[in-house]
Write a protein that holds these residues in place. Structure first.
Motif, mmCIF file in Angstrom:
data_model
loop_
_atom_site.group_PDB
_atom_site.id
_atom_site.type_symbol
_atom_site.label_atom_id
_atom_site.label_comp_id
_atom_site.label_asym_id
_atom_site.label_seq_id
_atom_site.Cartn_x
_atom_site.Cartn_y
_atom_site.Cartn_z
ATOM 1 N N ILE A 108 -7.608 -5.582 25.760
ATOM 2 C CA ILE A 108 -6.292 -5.761 25.145
ATOM 3 C C ILE A 108 -5.586 -6.918 25.848
ATOM 4 O O ILE A 108 -5.408 -6.910 27.066
ATOM 5 C CB ILE A 108 -5.475 -4.468 25.236
ATOM 6 N N GLN A 109 -5.204 -7.925 25.053
ATOM 7 C CA GLN A 109 -4.630 -9.145 25.598
ATOM 8 C C GLN A 109 -3.399 -9.566 24.801
ATOM 9 O O GLN A 109 -3.011 -8.903 23.854
ATOM 10 C CB GLN A 109 -5.691 -10.241 25.619
ATOM 11 N N SER A 110 -2.789 -10.670 25.198
ATOM 12 C CA SER A 110 -1.467 -11.036 24.684
ATOM 13 C C SER A 110 -1.518 -11.935 23.457
ATOM 14 O O SER A 110 -2.266 -12.918 23.408
ATOM 15 C CB SER A 110 -0.670 -11.744 25.775
ATOM 16 N N HIS A 111 -0.658 -11.585 22.501
ATOM 17 C CA HIS A 111 -0.439 -12.395 21.301
ATOM 18 C C HIS A 111 1.032 -12.799 21.221
ATOM 19 O O HIS A 111 1.572 -12.969 20.135
ATOM 20 C CB HIS A 111 -0.850 -11.586 20.070
ATOM 21 N N SER A 112 1.668 -12.872 22.403
ATOM 22 C CA SER A 112 3.078 -13.227 22.576
ATOM 23 C C SER A 112 3.961 -11.975 22.507
ATOM 24 O O SER A 112 3.482 -10.854 22.314
ATOM 25 C CB SER A 112 3.558 -14.268 21.552
ATOM 26 N N LYS A 113 5.242 -12.195 22.663
ATOM 27 C CA LYS A 113 6.219 -11.105 22.608
ATOM 28 C C LYS A 113 6.610 -10.771 21.174
ATOM 29 O O LYS A 113 6.579 -9.623 20.748
ATOM 30 C CB LYS A 113 7.466 -11.490 23.412
ATOM 31 N N SER A 114 6.954 -11.796 20.393
ATOM 32 C CA SER A 114 7.552 -11.542 19.074
ATOM 33 C C SER A 114 6.759 -12.098 17.903
ATOM 34 O O SER A 114 7.148 -11.900 16.756
ATOM 35 C CB SER A 114 8.952 -12.147 19.026
ATOM 36 N N HIS A 115 5.658 -12.797 18.182
ATOM 37 C CA HIS A 115 4.874 -13.471 17.143
ATOM 38 C C HIS A 115 5.641 -14.612 16.479
ATOM 39 O O HIS A 115 5.382 -14.995 15.341
ATOM 40 C CB HIS A 115 4.380 -12.485 16.076
ATOM 41 N N ALA A 116 6.589 -15.185 17.196
ATOM 42 C CA ALA A 116 7.303 -16.352 16.677
ATOM 43 C C ALA A 116 6.399 -17.578 16.741
ATOM 44 O O ALA A 116 5.459 -17.640 17.537
ATOM 45 C CB ALA A 116 8.566 -16.600 17.489
ATOM 46 N N ASN A 117 6.699 -18.542 15.890
ATOM 47 C CA ASN A 117 5.990 -19.815 15.949
ATOM 48 C C ASN A 117 6.350 -20.502 17.268
ATOM 49 O O ASN A 117 7.529 -20.764 17.545
ATOM 50 C CB ASN A 117 6.407 -20.684 14.764
ATOM 51 N N LEU A 118 5.350 -20.810 18.088
ATOM 52 C CA LEU A 118 5.620 -21.361 19.410
ATOM 53 C C LEU A 118 5.581 -22.882 19.462
ATOM 54 O O LEU A 118 5.629 -23.473 20.545
ATOM 55 C CB LEU A 118 4.644 -20.767 20.432
ATOM 56 N N ALA A 119 5.522 -23.511 18.299
ATOM 57 C CA ALA A 119 5.738 -24.957 18.246
ATOM 58 C C ALA A 119 7.239 -25.218 18.383
ATOM 59 O O ALA A 119 8.070 -24.392 17.986
ATOM 60 C CB ALA A 119 5.220 -25.528 16.940
#
Length: 327
Positions: A212-223
């Motif tokens: 189990i690993q990270s896909h960010s906190k909120s799934h916001a576009n990180l560009a």
């Protein structure tokens, strides 16, 4: 080194009477063992005994072209990774990383991001029946560093977001085949609606086949939103999207969080720098294609598997060798 040269080592190296499972070690040097096959021997058994992994039988086939394992046959076994780039005269090994999202037990999927139970079961059976080796994502890092050879038809399975349908539909099938997978979750989603609960994540975390690993906190576009976001605001946002889920997941799983899947596949030099500073080992996009040994560990490609994919289209995405004439 040619096989004829290797066989010549028999006459130049000291002989030994060492025997493993009715198999004789004839000679060795710094790079190779030369072993005489025993009764009922095969490449997989030799790979298990000498390389620690029966799936590396394909490596032995490459070093022993045209040779059939039979009692008394001398087999060349490399002691280390003698071809760290995995490049050959006719091309190079590449590693496909498959990316799934949602699953359904319905017979038909109208959502391109949702794969039916039947289709997923057929895809996993196809991998098994066609001798693909499903490896954990953790094996890819040493391959990129030239430290570890991988089986000839290696495939990685990843699943994004953290939908409960992974637990309900995909996980039992993966467990049936003993296939490892990496589940990338964004922590704001856990426990809401169709998402996994923390209790389900705890159960999955107890299975060594699931990472189990990270896909960010909120799934916001990180560009970066260049027109409306200052550099400082952007960096602050990136740090929160990387650091908060890592803190939560480390506490919940008691495992290192060292792989990151970019939401929507979007990255940036600033984000990669933050991941490097936090000692992340790899980060994954959703750019289709397989990964050769020289791939950037922070821009790994993944191939999306869609609900409408037939078994034929699924098989076409399993690119494990890139043909290039290097002679």
């Amino acid at each position: 080194m040619k096989i004829t040269t290797l066989l010549g080592l028999v006459f130049s190296l000291a002989l030994t009477s060492c025997s493993i499972s009715n198999r004789t070690l004839v000679a060795q040097n710094a790079d190779f063992w030369l072993v005489e096959a025993g009764s009922d021997d095969n490449f997989a058994l030799i790979a298990q005994d000498y390389l620690g992994d029966p799936a590396l039988a394909s490596t032995l086939v490459r070093y022993n072209p045209g040779i059939k394992v039979k009692p008394g046959e001398v087999i060349a076994v490399p002691k280390g990774n003698l071809n760290p780039a995995a490049v050959y005269a006719n091309g190079m090994q590449v590693i496909p990383i498959l990316c799934y999202h949602q699953f359904t037990s319905k017979k038909r999927s109208l959502n391109s991001m949702m794969v039916t139970r039947n289709n997923f079961a057929q895809q996993m059976a196809y991998l098994k029946d066609n001798d693909y080796q499903v490896i954990p994502l953790s094996d890819v890092g040493p391959f990129l560093q030239g430290k570890k050879p991988l089986p000839e038809k290696s495939v990685v399975i990843t699943v994004d977001d953290g939908y409960a349908s992974f637990y309900q539909v995909a996980y039992p099938i993966l467990k049936q085949y003993g296939y490892p997978s990496t589940l990338f979750v964004y922590t704001d989603f856990v426990g809401i609606g169709r998402a996994l609960s923390w209790q389900q994540i705890e159960e999955l975390n107890n299975d060594p086949l699931v990472a189990i690993q990270s896909h960010s906190k909120s799934h916001a576009n990180l560009a970066r939103a260049a027109d409306s976001e200052s550099e400082k605001d952007y960096l602050d946002r990136l740090e929160e999207e990387v650091d908060k889920p890592a803190q939560i997941l480390r506490k919940k799983t008691q495992h290192p969080i060292e792989y990151f899947a970019y939401p929507y596949g979007n990255s940036s030099p600033e984000l990669i720098k933050i991941l490097e500073e936090r000692d992340y080992q790899m980060a994954l996009t959703v750019r289709k294609g397989s990964n050769p040994s020289y791939s950037s560990p922070y821009l790994l490609r993944r191939t999306m598997i869609y609900g409408q994919d037939s078994l034929k289209s699924f098989s076409s995405k399993l690119d494990v060798f890139r043909q290039i004439n290097l002679q």
